[in-house]
Design an enzyme around this catalytic site. Sequence first.
Site, mmCIF file in Angstrom:
data_model
loop_
_atom_site.group_PDB
_atom_site.id
_atom_site.type_symbol
_atom_site.label_atom_id
_atom_site.label_comp_id
_atom_site.label_asym_id
_atom_site.label_seq_id
_atom_site.Cartn_x
_atom_site.Cartn_y
_atom_site.Cartn_z
ATOM 1 N N CYS A 114 101.900 -69.101 52.519
ATOM 2 C CA CYS A 114 102.581 -68.622 51.298
ATOM 3 C C CYS A 114 103.812 -69.444 50.965
ATOM 4 O O CYS A 114 104.241 -69.487 49.815
ATOM 5 C CB CYS A 114 102.969 -67.157 51.462
ATOM 6 S SG CYS A 114 101.539 -66.119 51.771
ATOM 7 N N HIS A 159 107.249 -65.709 45.280
ATOM 8 C CA HIS A 159 105.854 -65.745 45.729
ATOM 9 C C HIS A 159 105.267 -64.356 45.504
ATOM 10 O O HIS A 159 105.891 -63.344 45.835
ATOM 11 C CB HIS A 159 105.795 -66.131 47.200
ATOM 12 C CG HIS A 159 104.503 -65.750 47.849
ATOM 13 N ND1 HIS A 159 103.287 -66.166 47.350
ATOM 14 C CD2 HIS A 159 104.230 -64.971 48.933
ATOM 15 C CE1 HIS A 159 102.323 -65.663 48.116
ATOM 16 N NE2 HIS A 159 102.865 -64.934 49.064
ATOM 17 N N ASN A 170 97.431 -62.051 45.326
ATOM 18 C CA ASN A 170 98.233 -63.028 46.079
ATOM 19 C C ASN A 170 97.393 -64.288 46.267
ATOM 20 O O ASN A 170 96.390 -64.267 46.976
ATOM 21 C CB ASN A 170 98.616 -62.404 47.429
ATOM 22 C CG ASN A 170 99.441 -63.330 48.311
ATOM 23 O OD1 ASN A 170 99.525 -64.528 48.057
ATOM 24 N ND2 ASN A 170 100.017 -62.767 49.358
#
Length: 335
Positions: free
Chosen positions: A115, A262, A292
């Site tokens: 991430c 993020h 995500n």
Amino acid sequence: MYNSRISGLGMYVPENIVTNDDLSKIMDTSNEWIIERTGIEERRHIKKGDGNTTAIMGIKAAKIAIERAGIDKDEIDLIIFATLSPDYYFPGGGVLVQEELKIKTCPAIDIRNQCSGFIYSIATADQFIKSGMYKNILVIGSENHSGGLDFSTRGRAVTVIFGDGAGAAVISREEDLTKGILSSHLHSEGKFAKDLALIGPNTNRWVNKIIKDNDPDDISYYPYMNGQLVFKNAIVRFSEVIMEGLNKNNLQPDQIDMLIPHQANLRISQFVQKKFGLSDDQVHNNIQKYGNTTAGSIPIALTEAWQEGKINSGDIVVLAAFGSGFTWGSTIIKW
Ligand code: UT7
């Protein structure tokens, strides 16, 4: 002395939309649970036959970014490719981009920071530009999560969260030292390595021949996440690393024009937004539409915010990420 700036942005997501209700039909979950815990309404998944792979999605985003940067592909001096879901175990995605875009034999680096991958990539590109070594660097974050998730109820805590997609940026030399990427701040804490990980395909197992073929009970071939631990660490580290970036540049939270967090969980983004006293106009979230997308998440959100006219010349833009490793980081930009 040079600075670096983002000169072009692009994104690509597969056309195939998978809603929470679609997932409810194949596992024990619900639209209500997913929206309440994560904010996600739908995500994109590669569909069999659509031709997409992690590299191909990255290439589609990259073509747009290169065009918007107003450069020829052969002006790219370096490719940096961030992903946790590469097309091949090796080689990495960067060389596939070089070949598919028919760029001269430029160097290609793959970044494995999940991430935080895009922040680590931007930070790397920034240093190559500031040192004077390169003028234009193509940075891509791309993920094909849907190819490796557990779509049974066993995997629901992870599977409902992740989506496929890619974002790209061209980072170029900037002569005006008051503009562009001001600083990046990177961290890791490997004691949490196994709290958000995919352990299965590893060389120790090959060497020791303990790999079992087609064992449906071998869940080590699916991503594992200690969700609550990740959540608790995320809200602390996001806040810390944003503050670190602001302090470095003598900025106050109220000087942030656009925060691109993020897209891990809408509740995490909302916590950070509240902590820094930002309005809805100062934070761009799109996890509702895409889930995500890990290394793709920040460049997709940044591209979208820019396309929607939410980022203007002179704005202070803050990028921040936290994820597997644990790794986390921030980048402060004067647009
Ligand atoms: O991008 C990398 C960084 N990632 C993150 O930052 C993610 C951080 N973590 C999270 O976002 C949250 O921990 C999750 C969204 C993953 C999970 O939410 P939670 O509020 O922490 O739920 P939980 O894992 O504590 O599970 C609560 C309950 C459990 O049932 P019991 O034991 O209370 O009966 C789970 O089995 O919810 C159950 N559950 C589900 N129920 C319906 C877990 N997943 C699902 C699901 N649908 N998809």
